[in-house]
Scaffold this motif. Structure first.
Motif, PDB file in Angstrom:
ATOM      1  N   ALA A  84       2.643   1.268   1.233  1.00  0.00           N
ATOM      2  CA  ALA A  84       3.631   0.936   2.251  1.00  0.00           C
ATOM      3  C   ALA A  84       4.829   0.208   1.651  1.00  0.00           C
ATOM      4  O   ALA A  84       5.967   0.361   2.121  1.00  0.00           O
ATOM      5  N   GLN A  85       4.587  -0.583   0.596  1.00  0.00           N
ATOM      6  CA  GLN A  85       5.674  -1.346  -0.022  1.00  0.00           C
ATOM      7  C   GLN A  85       5.253  -1.730  -1.429  1.00  0.00           C
ATOM      8  O   GLN A  85       4.068  -1.973  -1.701  1.00  0.00           O
ATOM      9  N   ALA A  86       6.218  -1.776  -2.357  1.00  0.00           N
ATOM     10  CA  ALA A  86       5.926  -2.142  -3.746  1.00  0.00           C
ATOM     11  C   ALA A  86       7.074  -2.965  -4.305  1.00  0.00           C
ATOM     12  O   ALA A  86       8.250  -2.671  -4.041  1.00  0.00           O
ATOM     13  N   SER A  87       6.732  -3.994  -5.081  1.00  0.00           N
ATOM     14  CA  SER A  87       7.767  -4.821  -5.716  1.00  0.00           C
ATOM     15  C   SER A  87       7.254  -5.334  -7.049  1.00  0.00           C
ATOM     16  O   SER A  87       6.046  -5.469  -7.270  1.00  0.00           O
ATOM     17  N   PHE A  88       8.209  -5.618  -7.948  1.00  0.00           N
ATOM     18  CA  PHE A  88       7.881  -6.112  -9.285  1.00  0.00           C
ATOM     19  C   PHE A  88       8.940  -7.115  -9.695  1.00  0.00           C
ATOM     20  O   PHE A  88      10.138  -6.891  -9.469  1.00  0.00           O
ATOM     21  N   ALA A  89       8.498  -8.209 -10.310  1.00  0.00           N
ATOM     22  CA  ALA A  89       9.447  -9.244 -10.722  1.00  0.00           C
ATOM     23  C   ALA A  89       8.932  -9.961 -11.960  1.00  0.00           C
ATOM     24  O   ALA A  89       7.723 -10.110 -12.161  1.00  0.00           O
TER      25      ALA A  89
END
Length: 435
Positions: A84-89
């Motif tokens: 549904a959602q993906a993030s990388f930091a």
């Protein structure tokens, strides 16, 4: 200066520079199950896994790989996740390196119209060390039974409890019973403690990492960093579980020959320095190298070398006793080779803290200074070994009282047996960690 040192504790990863940490936050709704899956990677794994495209593209690819290793079933029937959602930091880490955080919101259809048995398992990067945590809660659904708690004790990998570093949570599976209604159930999490020596050793390592990663490395800061490396090496050699200290110092000091003690200490320093440099090069040129596995196999090799030396010493002691020779004689070239081998075994396992300092210095273009800090780390180990050898030599020169005097003829045999047992124990413990 003070602000920079305080910032060190916030920068260094609390679970170790090799760790890959996982969190799964499950939320069960009447019509679906959601998983907030987070992977918090320390400095060295982050260095080994460069970005695959833009951060958004990398997050989608990484979350797809993570999704395929997370399995959930409802009453024995597998459910299909979608992203549904993906993030990388990235975040600042130790010694100028970075840590990374991958967050994946996964959703799978589910119908809770009656009591439902849900099983969950996460096998993502199962060969890595680190914190593994699962929580589960219901939203308009009651969890009548759950093997995991409803709240995260690590703040979803943002705020690890301070007294867990030596024994992080390792929860990879969960069993939940969901029923229609409201309310939730969960288990309590017991967080283990950490000893004072480990806590303050980590404190010193954090300060050293900050000095290495400083924007401007002045002469005073450089000297302070080298002194901290020296202190960390000395503490590392004296830590429990490091058989090199007891065995190397005892063997070197038992005959009263300081030359043997110096040989062992110098060999430990050289072996450790070369090991750190070699592992540092391998980590930077390959993404498939599993650092903890390499350290584990080196630990097995170190224990086996010590055990082999102990077996040789025991055989020699038995032979001398059979022929009536005085204990402590007849070493010759074999003894010299044994002393060198013991030094190699003592320095064979590189210290992760020394490795991350080297990698941080390399990343900042300070390779020569990084090598110098590693050498100082090895010299600190040398100082501990020499001090232990001198202490044992003085202890050995003291006359034994009463019945203890009867044990003197057996001292060589007891020493050999101790070396053999400790070496065997170290090899078995390292091998058990690899399973």
């Amino acid at each position: 200066m003070i602000a920079m040192l305080v910032a060190a504790a916030l920068a260094a990863h609390p679970l170790g520079n090799f760790s890959v940490n996982h969190y799964d936050g499950l939320t069960i709704h009447p019509d679906r199950i959601e998983d907030t899956a987070i992977v918090d990677s320390a400095e060295i794994p982050t260095l080994q896994q460069p970005l695959n495209g833009s951060p958004a593209t990398h997050a989608q690819i990484a979350c797809a790989q993570l999704r395929d290793t997370i399995h959930v079933q409802a009453d024995g029937q597998p459910l299909a996740w979608r992203i549904a959602q993906a993030s990388f930091a990235y975040r600042p880490g130790a010694a100028g390196l970075r840590t990374s955080r991958l967050t994946c919101h996964l959703v799978a259809p589910l119908r809770v119209g009656r009591p439902l048995a849900i099983t969950f398992a996460n096998s993502h990067r199962s060969d890595t060390v680190g914190w593994r945590e699962i929580t589960a809660k219901g939203h308009d659904v009651r969890l009548s039974a759950s093997s995991v708690p409803s709240r995260s004790v690590s703040g979803e990998l943002r705020d690890y409890p301070t007294d867990l570093l030596s024994s992080p949570l390792d929860v990879r599976q969960a069993r939940i019973t969901a029923t229609p209604g409201n309310g939730e159930s969960g288990t309590e999490v017991t967080v283990p403690g950490v000893d004072v020596v480990t806590r303050y050793t980590g404190f010193l390592a954090d300060r050293l990492n900050t000095l290495i990663g400083a924007d401007r490395l002045t002469v005073p800061l450089g000297l302070l960093a080298l002194l901290l490396s020296l202190a960390l090496g000395a503490v590392h050699a004296a830590m429990p579980g490091h058989g090199k200290t007891v065995m190397a110092a005892y063997l070197a000091g038992r005959t009263g020959r300081l030359r043997d003690a110096a040989t062992v200490a110098a060999t430990v320093t050289a072996t450790h320095t070369v090991g750190v440099l070699a592992l540092g090069v391998l980590v930077t040129v390959t993404t498939s190298l599993a650092g903890p596995a390499v350290l584990g196999w080196l630990g097995v090799a170190s224990g086996l070398i010590i055990a082999a030396i102990g077996a040789g010493l025991l055989r020699s002691a038995l032979r001398h006793r059979h022929h009536g020779d005085a204990p402590g004689h007849g070493h010759g070239h074999g003894h010299g080779a044994g002393v060198v081998a013991l030094g190699v075994a003592g320095g064979l396992v590189p210290s992760p803290s020394a490795l991350v300092v080297l990698l941080g210095a390399m990343a900042l273009g300070r390779t020569a200074f990084g090598v110098l800090t590693v050498v100082c780390y090895g010299l600190g180990m040398t100082l501990t070994l020499l001090a232990a050898a001198l202490a044992l030599r003085k202890l050995g020169d003291r006359p034994l009282a009463g019945r203890l005097q009867r044990l003197r003829p057996y001292s060589a045999m007891m020493t050999a047996t101790l070396v053999l047992l400790v070496g065997t124990g170290l090899a078995l413990r390292a091998a058990a960690a690899l399973v």
